[in-house]
Design a protein around this motif. Structure first.
Motif, mmCIF file in Angstrom:
data_model
loop_
_atom_site.group_PDB
_atom_site.id
_atom_site.type_symbol
_atom_site.label_atom_id
_atom_site.label_comp_id
_atom_site.label_asym_id
_atom_site.label_seq_id
_atom_site.Cartn_x
_atom_site.Cartn_y
_atom_site.Cartn_z
ATOM 1 N N TYR A 55 35.769 12.639 67.011
ATOM 2 C CA TYR A 55 35.360 13.870 67.623
ATOM 3 C C TYR A 55 36.187 15.000 67.049
ATOM 4 O O TYR A 55 37.396 15.069 67.205
ATOM 5 C CB TYR A 55 35.519 13.819 69.143
ATOM 6 C CG TYR A 55 34.960 15.049 69.780
ATOM 7 C CD1 TYR A 55 33.593 15.248 69.806
ATOM 8 C CD2 TYR A 55 35.784 16.038 70.287
ATOM 9 C CE1 TYR A 55 33.067 16.389 70.336
ATOM 10 C CE2 TYR A 55 35.264 17.190 70.816
ATOM 11 C CZ TYR A 55 33.905 17.363 70.842
ATOM 12 O OH TYR A 55 33.384 18.510 71.353
ATOM 13 N N GLY B 125 38.536 17.865 69.126
ATOM 14 C CA GLY B 125 39.421 17.450 70.200
ATOM 15 C C GLY B 125 40.823 18.017 70.044
ATOM 16 O O GLY B 125 41.711 17.409 69.497
ATOM 17 N N THR C 117 31.447 23.535 72.222
ATOM 18 C CA THR C 117 32.236 22.338 71.960
ATOM 19 C C THR C 117 33.401 22.382 72.944
ATOM 20 O O THR C 117 33.668 23.404 73.546
ATOM 21 C CB THR C 117 32.824 22.358 70.548
ATOM 22 O OG1 THR C 117 33.622 23.517 70.428
ATOM 23 C CG2 THR C 117 31.745 22.374 69.497
ATOM 24 N N LYS D 71 39.441 17.741 73.369
ATOM 25 C CA LYS D 71 39.520 16.371 73.863
ATOM 26 C C LYS D 71 40.363 16.298 75.138
ATOM 27 O O LYS D 71 41.421 16.866 75.227
ATOM 28 C CB LYS D 71 40.153 15.517 72.785
ATOM 29 C CG LYS D 71 40.140 14.050 73.079
ATOM 30 C CD LYS D 71 40.379 13.282 71.802
ATOM 31 C CE LYS D 71 40.318 11.795 72.084
ATOM 32 N NZ LYS D 71 39.977 11.029 70.905
ATOM 33 N N TRP E 259 29.733 19.070 73.709
ATOM 34 C CA TRP E 259 30.963 18.885 74.463
ATOM 35 C C TRP E 259 31.509 17.498 74.255
ATOM 36 O O TRP E 259 30.796 16.567 73.893
ATOM 37 C CB TRP E 259 30.715 19.139 75.951
ATOM 38 C CG TRP E 259 30.650 20.593 76.257
ATOM 39 C CD1 TRP E 259 31.417 21.580 75.704
ATOM 40 C CD2 TRP E 259 29.754 21.223 77.152
ATOM 41 N NE1 TRP E 259 31.053 22.776 76.215
ATOM 42 C CE2 TRP E 259 30.045 22.602 77.105
ATOM 43 C CE3 TRP E 259 28.760 20.755 77.997
ATOM 44 C CZ2 TRP E 259 29.352 23.522 77.880
ATOM 45 C CZ3 TRP E 259 28.074 21.663 78.767
ATOM 46 C CH2 TRP E 259 28.373 23.037 78.708
ATOM 47 N N TYR E 260 32.781 17.385 74.552
ATOM 48 C CA TYR E 260 33.463 16.110 74.351
ATOM 49 C C TYR E 260 32.742 14.983 75.093
ATOM 50 O O TYR E 260 32.553 15.034 76.304
ATOM 51 C CB TYR E 260 34.909 16.234 74.839
ATOM 52 C CG TYR E 260 35.693 14.979 74.659
ATOM 53 C CD1 TYR E 260 35.762 14.370 73.403
ATOM 54 C CD2 TYR E 260 36.335 14.368 75.720
ATOM 55 C CE1 TYR E 260 36.460 13.202 73.217
ATOM 56 C CE2 TYR E 260 37.046 13.195 75.552
ATOM 57 C CZ TYR E 260 37.099 12.615 74.302
ATOM 58 O OH TYR E 260 37.783 11.449 74.133
ATOM 59 N N GLY F 170 26.568 16.058 72.840
ATOM 60 C CA GLY F 170 27.866 15.834 73.478
ATOM 61 C C GLY F 170 27.743 15.402 74.927
ATOM 62 O O GLY F 170 26.681 14.993 75.378
#
Ligand SMILES: Nc1ncnc2c1ncn2[C@@H]1O[C@H](COP(=O)(O)OP(=O)(O)OP(=O)(O)O)[C@@H](O)[C@H]1O
Ligand SMILES: [Mg+2]
Lengths: 249, 484
Positions: free
Chosen positions: B18, B21, B243, B246, B275-276, B311
């Motif tokens: 990822y 993060g 986004t 992390k 998104w994470y 995500g």
């Protein structure tokens, strides 16, 4: 160029190639003929590195290197090309995009600079024209809805584009009409070069009148059972495989 | 190893990759932990909101207290402890808002750069006005002038509440009522910020409006609120992308987006959501419970949703269209990618109320790893909606053996002149497709990205050009490691 020694290959535990040996020198064109199910496509897949084709013994040396240690994409970058008997459809991926992705992936692997879309298109256009492949086809999704003959011509286009050192053509002639056969043969002959070797798998002597091979091999039951010059193809055409396969058994 | 197994292993290797993060350490100004009338008042006070807004929030809060969290979606997650979360965080510098990019906290800009958010010149040259939301407070708005000239209002909703109270009062909650659903009601009580857009009559908005959302504060739920109004005969295209850094803890995100298209107006709303998603063991990741709805309020209006959802650990999201005006058109184009332990339950509702209303739904779901991907869609035709038409196509692509794809179409037609078509397919990336690509020199990962992008092409084509390029890359990134 290519040296195959005592190759045994199993698919899902079933042995298909049973001690196949073959030597193809630089710049030579070899034809492989043989009955249905004898293992011709299997050989071509093994050379290209397809998953699930387990080499139980024997060796494949290509340009002095152990080919079996390389994944398919590395083989392609080193100049191995397989024109498939049944080319695969990839929906939504335009043909020209695919060609660009493939060409650039190979170039990247060889630390060569990548080509932009325009440069790729320029390279492709001429070759496409001589194979009677329209711009429209290049813009359509890869092989989707292409006729059998169109798919085969696209395989030859790719060969011309990638300029491989070892080209394996698996029944590229089947499904082609007479005119297309000539175009394809011309395309292939055009690529014949001292540094380029070819393995031409076919059922028909007709192709070999256009692409005249240096050697002809007969593959039966997973082994090369006969070999000779171009006249062997004529003999097979006249007599069939029966006597050779029987003699070998 | 068989290709399928390889596919799976590579999918599993993905979590570490990822890209976004990381965490910036900017001091936060927080609301007290937990949810109470005081929290709601704190948020409202922070924003300098008028009394009516506070009342609106409090009524939502009181309503929410009586509501139950919905359980019908095909998603599983541990119970969220609403009393133990923070509901508001703002960068310290928010009190004196930066007037230009030079005034923006360099740490923020650095974060944006890491994300590749081109707040700087590149984006300006590309002609995109950016209302970037960092956590809860908007910190930069550009291209205001061009928009001003056209009469377009594009600002943080907190600003709109103060500067354009008549518009906000008239439209806020008019598409997604305060009482709509658990998450929307929660949002109504505690929403922190978001975007407000008003395009006046007959105006074609001179640029794509773009907002980047980003979650940063640990344990801080994000409650974005967006309201877009396209007045008669106007047109606007709005891009939303995001986004998140992390994190181990799950973060709740419950946004509300309301679109209003008056007569002859058109709104195009595009989202790239990144998104994470949590790690490869299913730990962490964003819970994304979003209510997005558009109201084709006037005749001949059109609302088009395009989303690329890659995500979040859980996605619960059904951008919908209420086709109220006669001849109005609703569209939903969706790509949902779920990998590892991600769960996506997403789709749309097309509510045909007016005559000759048309809707089109194209959904592409991709599942890999142990992920579950559900398309849930409703097409409802009311008695008055003569000659309503819908076309729905749901395609699912599976990578590996342990993932799942589910299609749940609901159709309610109460008008005999309506025509509803539904097509659904499920396929796998065939080993022979992968081999074809690799034998031509394309490495497996790139091959998967190529094939998946091909599968999604119809939807990607709906995105504005530069967004489409980003989205294509994202499809590749989110499936990195999906083959040996
Ligand atoms: N996955 C598999 N499992 C079991 N047997 C297989 C598998 N794949 C191929 N075979 C068998 O291997 C043998 C050789 O197949 P191959 O495709 O190599 O033949 P071929 O010489 O190319 O035939 P044709 O001339 O018809 O193209 C056949 O008997 C085929 O059925
Ligand atoms: Mg064959």
């Amino acid at each position: 160029m290519l040296d195959i020694k005592d190759l045994h290959v199993a698919v899902e535990g079933k042995e298909i190639l049973k001690g196949l040996s073959l030597h193809v020198g630089e710049g030579e064109v070899h034809a492989i003929m043989g009955p249905n199910g004898s293992g011709k496509s299997t050989l071509s897949y093994v050379l290209a590195g397809r998953d699930g084709y387990d080499i139980t013994s024997g060796s494949i040396i290509y340009k002095g290197e152990d080919l079996t240690a390389m994944p398919p994409e590395a083989r392609a970058a080193r100049g191995v090309f397989l024109a498939l008997q049944y080319p695969v459809e990839i929906p939504g991926v335009t043909t020209v995009n695919f060609l660009k992705a493939a060409l650039n992936a190979q170039r990247r692997a060889r630390s060569e600079s990548e080509l932009d879309a325009m440069a790729v298109l320029r390279l492709v256009r001429d070759k496409a024209r001589s194979l009677n492949i329209s711009e429209d086809m290049l813009r359509r999704a890869l092989n989707v809805g292409f006729s059998g003959g169109e798919k085969k011509r696209l395989e030859v286009l790719q060969m011309a584009l990638f300029e491989p050192s070892l080209a394996i053509l698996d029944e590229t002639d089947s499904g082609l009409d007479i005119d297309a056969l000539k175009l394809v043969a011309e395309g292939v002959n055009h690529l014949r070069a001292p540094s380029r070797s070819m393995l031409v798998i076919t059922h028909y002597q007709r192709l070999l009148t256009y692409i005249v091979p240096d050697r002809v091999h007969v593959l039966a039951r997973g082994r090369i059972v006969a070999e000779g010059g171009k006249e062997l193809a004529l003999e097979l055409e006249a007599k069939g495989y029966g006597h050779i396969v029987k003699d070998a058994a | 190893m068989s290709a399928i197994e390889q596919t799976r292993t590579q999918v599993e290797a993905l979590g570490e990759k990822y890209k976004y993060g990381f965490v910036t350490d900017i001091e936060m100004e927080r609301a007290p932990r937990g949810l109470s009338e005081e929290t709601v008042a704190f948020i409202s006070g922070k924003k300098g909101e008028p009394e009516w807004m506070l009342e609106w929030r409090l009524s939502a809060y009181r309503r929410w207290r009586q509501m139950q969290e919905p359980e019908w979606a095909r998603v599983k997650y541990p119970k969220i402890d609403y009393e133990n979360a923070y509901y508001y965080a703002a960068p310290k510098s928010s009190n004196d808002k930066p007037q230009s990019l030079e005034d923006v906290d360099p740490k923020l800009l650095e974060t944006y750069n890491k994300l590749g958010i081109p707040l700087s010149e590149q984006k300006l040259l590309a002609g995109v006005a950016v209302d970037a939301v960092f956590d809860s407070v908007s910190v930069a708005t550009t291209f205001k002038e061009t928009l001003n000239k056209a009469g377009v209002i594009f600002c943080p909703i907190s600003e709109a509440i103060r500067e354009h109270p008549d518009l906000v009062r008239k439209y806020l909650g008019s598409v997604v009522p305060v009482t709509d659903n658990f998450f929307a009601t929660l949002n109504s009580a505690v929403f922190s910020d978001g975007s407000f857009v008003y395009v006046p009559k007959g105006v074609r908005c001179p640029m794509e409006l773009s907002t980047y959302f980003r979650i940063n504060a640990s344990e801080t739920g994000q409650f974005e609120r967006t309201l877009i109004i396209a007045d008669e005969g106007s047109y606007v295209s709005y891009l939303e992308g995001c986004t998140a850094p992390k994190r181990d803890e799950n973060q709740l995100h419950a946004a509300v987006v309301e679109l209003v298209a008056l007569e002859g107006a058109e709104i195009k709303y595009s989202t790239v959501q990144n998104w994470y998603p949590g790690d490869e063991n299913g730990l962490g990741g964003i819970y994304n419970f979003v209510t997005k709805r558009g109201d084709c309020r006037g005749n001949d209006s059109k609302i088009s949703w395009t989303q690329v959802e890659t995500g979040s650990a859980i996605t619960w999201k059904y951008p919908s269209c209420i086709l109220r005006g006669d001849n109005s058109v609703g569209e939903f184009y969706s790509i949902a990618i779920a990998n590892h332990f991600q769960q996506a339950d997403t789709g749309t509702k097309m509510i045909h109320l007016g005559r000759n209303t048309r809707s089109r739904i194209i959904s592409k779901g991709i599942s890999a790893g142990k992920a579950q991907n559900t398309y849930r869609g409703l097409v409802a035709v009311h008695p008055r909606a003569d000659r309503a038409r819908n076309f729905t196509q749901c395609d699912s692509l599976l990578i590996g053996k342990e993932c799942g794809a589910h299609t749940v179409p609901y159709i309610e037609s109460r008008n005999r002149t309506a025509r509803i078509e539904h097509e659904a397919t499920t396929s796998k990336i065939a080993e022979e497709q992968l081999f074809y690509c690799t034998s031509r020199g394309i490495p497996p990962e790139e091959a998967v990205a190529l094939i998946v992008n091909g599968f999604c092409r119809e939807v990607l084509q709906q995105l504005p050009m530069e967004f489409a390029v980003e989205a294509q890359k994202l499809v590749g990134i989110s499936l990195e490691g999906s083959v040996g």
